[in-house]
Scaffold this active site. Sequence first.
Site, PDB file in Angstrom:
ATOM      1  CB  SER A 131     -20.373  23.292  -7.958  1.00  0.00           C
ATOM      2  OG  SER A 131     -20.133  21.980  -7.164  1.00  0.00           O
ATOM      3  CE1 TYR A 144     -15.342  23.563 -10.213  1.00  0.00           C
ATOM      4  CE2 TYR A 144     -16.578  22.244  -8.681  1.00  0.00           C
ATOM      5  CZ  TYR A 144     -16.588  22.441 -10.494  1.00  0.00           C
ATOM      6  OH  TYR A 144     -17.715  22.310 -11.174  1.00  0.00           O
TER       7      TYR A 144
HETATM    8  P1  NAP Z   1     -17.048  20.056 -19.717  1.00  0.00           P
HETATM    9  O1  NAP Z   1     -17.151  18.543 -20.441  1.00  0.00           O
HETATM   10  O2  NAP Z   1     -15.663  19.779 -19.519  1.00  0.00           O
HETATM   11  O3  NAP Z   1     -17.718  21.375 -20.203  1.00  0.00           O
HETATM   12  C1  NAP Z   1     -16.794  22.133 -20.363  1.00  0.00           C
HETATM   13  C2  NAP Z   1     -16.002  23.065 -21.697  1.00  0.00           C
HETATM   14  O4  NAP Z   1     -15.596  24.224 -21.012  1.00  0.00           O
HETATM   15  C3  NAP Z   1     -15.430  22.642 -22.212  1.00  0.00           C
HETATM   16  O5  NAP Z   1     -15.333  22.214 -23.824  1.00  0.00           O
HETATM   17  C4  NAP Z   1     -13.899  23.211 -21.529  1.00  0.00           C
HETATM   18  O6  NAP Z   1     -13.023  22.965 -22.907  1.00  0.00           O
HETATM   19  C5  NAP Z   1     -14.115  24.341 -21.756  1.00  0.00           C
HETATM   20  N1  NAP Z   1     -13.569  25.051 -21.304  1.00  0.00           N
HETATM   21  C6  NAP Z   1     -12.501  25.240 -20.215  1.00  0.00           C
HETATM   22  N2  NAP Z   1     -11.885  26.367 -19.946  1.00  0.00           N
HETATM   23  C7  NAP Z   1     -12.150  27.234 -21.705  1.00  0.00           C
HETATM   24  C8  NAP Z   1     -11.588  28.356 -21.481  1.00  0.00           C
HETATM   25  N3  NAP Z   1     -11.022  29.043 -20.502  1.00  0.00           N
HETATM   26  N4  NAP Z   1     -12.383  28.905 -22.779  1.00  0.00           N
HETATM   27  C9  NAP Z   1     -13.433  28.580 -23.588  1.00  0.00           C
HETATM   28  N5  NAP Z   1     -13.400  27.072 -22.875  1.00  0.00           N
HETATM   29  C10 NAP Z   1     -13.359  26.611 -21.709  1.00  0.00           C
HETATM   30  O7  NAP Z   1     -17.449  20.008 -18.163  1.00  0.00           O
HETATM   31  P2  NAP Z   1     -19.483  20.170 -18.048  1.00  0.00           P
HETATM   32  O8  NAP Z   1     -19.139  18.816 -16.407  1.00  0.00           O
HETATM   33  O9  NAP Z   1     -20.303  19.851 -19.026  1.00  0.00           O
HETATM   34  O10 NAP Z   1     -18.875  22.050 -17.173  1.00  0.00           O
HETATM   35  C11 NAP Z   1     -19.537  22.474 -17.120  1.00  0.00           C
HETATM   36  C12 NAP Z   1     -19.592  23.426 -15.898  1.00  0.00           C
HETATM   37  O11 NAP Z   1     -20.543  22.495 -15.453  1.00  0.00           O
HETATM   38  C13 NAP Z   1     -18.264  23.811 -15.829  1.00  0.00           C
HETATM   39  O12 NAP Z   1     -18.811  24.976 -14.664  1.00  0.00           O
HETATM   40  C14 NAP Z   1     -18.030  22.867 -14.353  1.00  0.00           C
HETATM   41  O13 NAP Z   1     -17.755  23.644 -13.397  1.00  0.00           O
HETATM   42  C15 NAP Z   1     -19.897  23.207 -13.978  1.00  0.00           C
HETATM   43  N6  NAP Z   1     -19.926  21.668 -13.214  1.00  0.00           N
HETATM   44  C16 NAP Z   1     -20.233  20.686 -13.404  1.00  0.00           C
HETATM   45  C17 NAP Z   1     -20.829  19.512 -12.933  1.00  0.00           C
HETATM   46  C18 NAP Z   1     -20.644  18.061 -12.930  1.00  0.00           C
HETATM   47  O14 NAP Z   1     -20.424  16.733 -12.534  1.00  0.00           O
HETATM   48  N7  NAP Z   1     -19.844  17.525 -14.722  1.00  0.00           N
HETATM   49  C19 NAP Z   1     -21.034  19.319 -11.438  1.00  0.00           C
HETATM   50  C20 NAP Z   1     -20.683  21.184 -11.062  1.00  0.00           C
HETATM   51  C21 NAP Z   1     -20.558  22.647 -11.913  1.00  0.00           C
HETATM   52  P3  NAP Z   1     -11.444  21.848 -22.405  1.00  0.00           P
HETATM   53  O15 NAP Z   1     -12.512  20.361 -22.593  1.00  0.00           O
HETATM   54  O16 NAP Z   1     -10.724  21.533 -23.897  1.00  0.00           O
HETATM   55  O17 NAP Z   1     -10.757  21.732 -21.570  1.00  0.00           O
END
Ligand code: NAP
Length: 241
Positions: A131, A144
């Site tokens: 991130s 985080y």
């Molecule tokens: P997202 O839409 O919430 O997708 C993350 C997925 O991971 C969700 O389906 C979630 O399920 C699942 N998950 C969470 N805990 C889990 C577990 N213990 N076992 C299996 N699956 C699990 O989030 P995203 O924004 O795409 O994020 C994806 C990655 O990018 C993450 O690592 C996040 O930290 C990183 N990131 C995101 C951003 C941003 O701005 N969006 C920025 C920097 C980094 P549930 O929803 O059911 O929990």
Amino acid sequence: MPKGKGRRLDGRRALVTGAGSGIGEAVAKRLSADGARVFGVDLQGEVDRIADVTGSGINADLVSEAAAEMGGIDIVVPCAGITGFMPLEAHDDQFMHRVFEVNVFAVLRLIRDALPYLKKSEAGRIVTIGSTTSRFGDEGLTAYGASKHAVLGMTRSIAAEVGKFGITANCLQPGAIDTPMTAPAFTEMPEFKEFWQNKAALGRLGQPEDIADVVAFLCSDDARFMSGQGFFVDGGAMQRH
Ligand code: NAP
């Protein structure tokens, strides 16, 4: 060697967690579009396996299931992650442990357990998701931010260790991306969304595809000499106030 005809990831086998939502879903689609066979894992969504990636043993099971299904593993992209906005005083032990369990230990175990398969690959690729919090720091994201900086650190050390097997490991560090993770905060706090839009030189939030396209590049032969790096994919985020 650069590939000739065909799609750039033809014949590659990819294990993607968090593949049911947001960035992971876009990554799974993009790798598939580039020819890879993808085994997707998530707690929800249209994936090959509904599973919680945390806890000892689960990743070994997932990895062996994915390898059996695909006949091996060439690419690992652990996207599953959680966040949590709150002041530092409100960070209790349970919350901090959960953030590290999902964002750090589950990622480390997945890569560890996939390593025997990656070693057998002709072009092993590991792409972790960090991130921009590593760069700027963000109010309310202390646990985080710590977890995502740990992901960058682990990726660099893994790269140092696995390079001799022809495996690359890189950490893609997104800025604010419009996904189900961030949508509630952006809806509840429009000023927060505006802050992030303004922070990006390109003046917009990222879309999951903005990240997935770079992940696919890092998995391709074009990125064969890139390893141990952190890449900000953030629309040119600047520290603006
Ligand atoms: P997202 O839409 O919430 O997708 C993350 C997925 O991971 C969700 O389906 C979630 O399920 C699942 N998950 C969470 N805990 C889990 C577990 N213990 N076992 C299996 N699956 C699990 O989030 P995203 O924004 O795409 O994020 C994806 C990655 O990018 C993450 O690592 C996040 O930290 C990183 N990131 C995101 C951003 C941003 O701005 N969006 C920025 C920097 C980094 P549930 O929803 O059911 O929990």
